[in-house]
Design a protein around this motif. Structure first.
Motif, PDB file in Angstrom:
ATOM      1  N   ASP A  71       0.831  -1.202   0.000  1.00  0.00           N
ATOM      2  CA  ASP A  71       0.000   0.000   0.000  1.00  0.00           C
ATOM      3  C   ASP A  71       0.872   1.261   0.000  1.00  0.00           C
ATOM      4  O   ASP A  71       0.443   2.315  -0.475  1.00  0.00           O
ATOM      5  CB  ASP A  71      -0.948  -0.004   1.204  1.00  0.00           C
ATOM      6  N   ARG A 131       1.092   2.805  -3.380  1.00  0.00           N
ATOM      7  CA  ARG A 131      -0.066   3.643  -3.747  1.00  0.00           C
ATOM      8  C   ARG A 131       0.007   5.016  -3.078  1.00  0.00           C
ATOM      9  O   ARG A 131      -0.363   6.020  -3.663  1.00  0.00           O
ATOM     10  CB  ARG A 131      -1.365   2.957  -3.358  1.00  0.00           C
ATOM     11  N   ARG A 132       0.483   5.043  -1.842  1.00  0.00           N
ATOM     12  CA  ARG A 132       0.588   6.315  -1.120  1.00  0.00           C
ATOM     13  C   ARG A 132       1.648   7.229  -1.731  1.00  0.00           C
ATOM     14  O   ARG A 132       1.624   8.436  -1.495  1.00  0.00           O
ATOM     15  CB  ARG A 132       0.882   6.064   0.355  1.00  0.00           C
ATOM     16  N   GLU A 159      -5.530   8.671  -9.872  1.00  0.00           N
ATOM     17  CA  GLU A 159      -6.671   7.806  -9.569  1.00  0.00           C
ATOM     18  C   GLU A 159      -6.407   6.340  -9.887  1.00  0.00           C
ATOM     19  O   GLU A 159      -7.297   5.506  -9.740  1.00  0.00           O
ATOM     20  CB  GLU A 159      -7.892   8.289 -10.353  1.00  0.00           C
ATOM     21  N   GLU A 160      -5.210   5.993 -10.321  1.00  0.00           N
ATOM     22  CA  GLU A 160      -4.888   4.615 -10.666  1.00  0.00           C
ATOM     23  C   GLU A 160      -4.880   3.773  -9.395  1.00  0.00           C
ATOM     24  O   GLU A 160      -4.490   4.242  -8.334  1.00  0.00           O
ATOM     25  CB  GLU A 160      -3.532   4.547 -11.377  1.00  0.00           C
ATOM     26  N   ASN A 161      -5.269   2.490  -9.540  1.00  0.00           N
ATOM     27  CA  ASN A 161      -5.403   1.666  -8.348  1.00  0.00           C
ATOM     28  C   ASN A 161      -4.908   0.235  -8.507  1.00  0.00           C
ATOM     29  O   ASN A 161      -4.594  -0.409  -7.518  1.00  0.00           O
ATOM     30  CB  ASN A 161      -6.873   1.655  -7.897  1.00  0.00           C
ATOM     31  N   ASP A 162      -4.846  -0.306  -9.736  1.00  0.00           N
ATOM     32  CA  ASP A 162      -4.435  -1.696  -9.937  1.00  0.00           C
ATOM     33  C   ASP A 162      -2.910  -1.783  -9.914  1.00  0.00           C
ATOM     34  O   ASP A 162      -2.236  -1.247 -10.784  1.00  0.00           O
ATOM     35  CB  ASP A 162      -4.966  -2.229 -11.270  1.00  0.00           C
ATOM     36  N   ILE A 163      -2.366  -2.483  -8.924  1.00  0.00           N
ATOM     37  CA  ILE A 163      -0.918  -2.496  -8.717  1.00  0.00           C
ATOM     38  C   ILE A 163      -0.308  -3.826  -9.153  1.00  0.00           C
ATOM     39  O   ILE A 163      -0.860  -4.889  -8.880  1.00  0.00           O
ATOM     40  CB  ILE A 163      -0.566  -2.169  -7.246  1.00  0.00           C
ATOM     41  N   ILE A 220       1.316   1.040 -11.223  1.00  0.00           N
ATOM     42  CA  ILE A 220      -0.046   1.185 -10.732  1.00  0.00           C
ATOM     43  C   ILE A 220      -0.849   1.735 -11.906  1.00  0.00           C
ATOM     44  O   ILE A 220      -0.576   2.820 -12.413  1.00  0.00           O
ATOM     45  CB  ILE A 220      -0.099   2.105  -9.503  1.00  0.00           C
ATOM     46  N   SER A 280      -4.420   2.396 -14.403  1.00  0.00           N
ATOM     47  CA  SER A 280      -5.848   2.641 -14.475  1.00  0.00           C
ATOM     48  C   SER A 280      -6.509   1.337 -14.911  1.00  0.00           C
ATOM     49  O   SER A 280      -5.833   0.374 -15.288  1.00  0.00           O
ATOM     50  CB  SER A 280      -6.149   3.771 -15.462  1.00  0.00           C
ATOM     51  N   ARG A 281      -7.797   1.302 -14.880  1.00  0.00           N
ATOM     52  CA  ARG A 281      -8.519   0.088 -15.275  1.00  0.00           C
ATOM     53  C   ARG A 281      -8.252  -0.210 -16.751  1.00  0.00           C
ATOM     54  O   ARG A 281      -8.422   0.661 -17.600  1.00  0.00           O
ATOM     55  CB  ARG A 281     -10.006   0.286 -15.029  1.00  0.00           C
TER      56      ARG A 281
END
Length: 167
Positions: free
Chosen positions: A78, A81-82, A89-93, A119, A121-122
């Motif tokens: 995590d 991501r931080r 706004e990307e989230n998939d790591i 990381i 985007s979808r």
């Protein structure tokens, strides 16, 4: 007999509805959409596996220009991501595997880091794609390295031809 026919029809309906839900592999291609991305990667093709319920997992990246490939491992800390810049706004790591050409990709994206994560985007066709590269250095700090932006190019039935870069 009627019950048997009704059961058989219901089973056939369930089987035909479940057929599109099978997992499959796709190859989604993207062109670099800005100068920084073009300087680092020009374009990429992602090997993605679509799961039973439509979820997409990126398995491998193929370089359009250098003909190299890099494998990915889903997930990461995590703290990566931080380290993203404000507003990202990307989230998939995905962790960049350090074997083969993955080491070269990691060095190009985050020079001097010990580990690198992308990381994203979808991933969806025919949408643009953004990747954020985050590295972890020997002092344990996570730092954002670069933002890569891509425009949709197309979908391929097979993987791009690659040459062995270790020769």
């Amino acid at each position: 007999m009627r019950r048997f026919i009704a059961s058989a029809l219901a089973l056939a309906a369930v089987a035909s509805a479940a057929a599109p839900a099978q997992a499959d592999t796709r190859f989604l291609s993207y062109n670099a959409s800005d100068r920084i991305t073009q300087a680092l990667t020009k374009g990429v093709t992602l090997e993605v596996r679509r799961g039973l319920f439509g979820a997409v997992q990126v398995e491998r990246l193929y370089s359009t220009s250098a003909r190299g490939t890099a494998g990915f491992t889903r997930g990461g800390p995590d703290a990566a991501r931080r380290a993203l810049p404000p507003g990202a706004e990307e989230n998939d790591i995905y962790g960049v595997d350090q074997d083969g050409d993955g080491r070269g990709l990691a060095r190009a994206l985050c020079p001097g880091s010990d580990e690198v994560w992308l990381i994203m985007s979808r991933v969806r066709a025919p949408r643009p794609l953004t990747m954020q590269a985050v590295g972890r250095w020997s002092d344990g700090a996570y730092r954002h390295c670069v933002t890569l932006t891509y425009e949709w190019r197309g979908e391929w039935a097979t993987a791009p031809l690659t040459r062995n870069t270790s020769d």
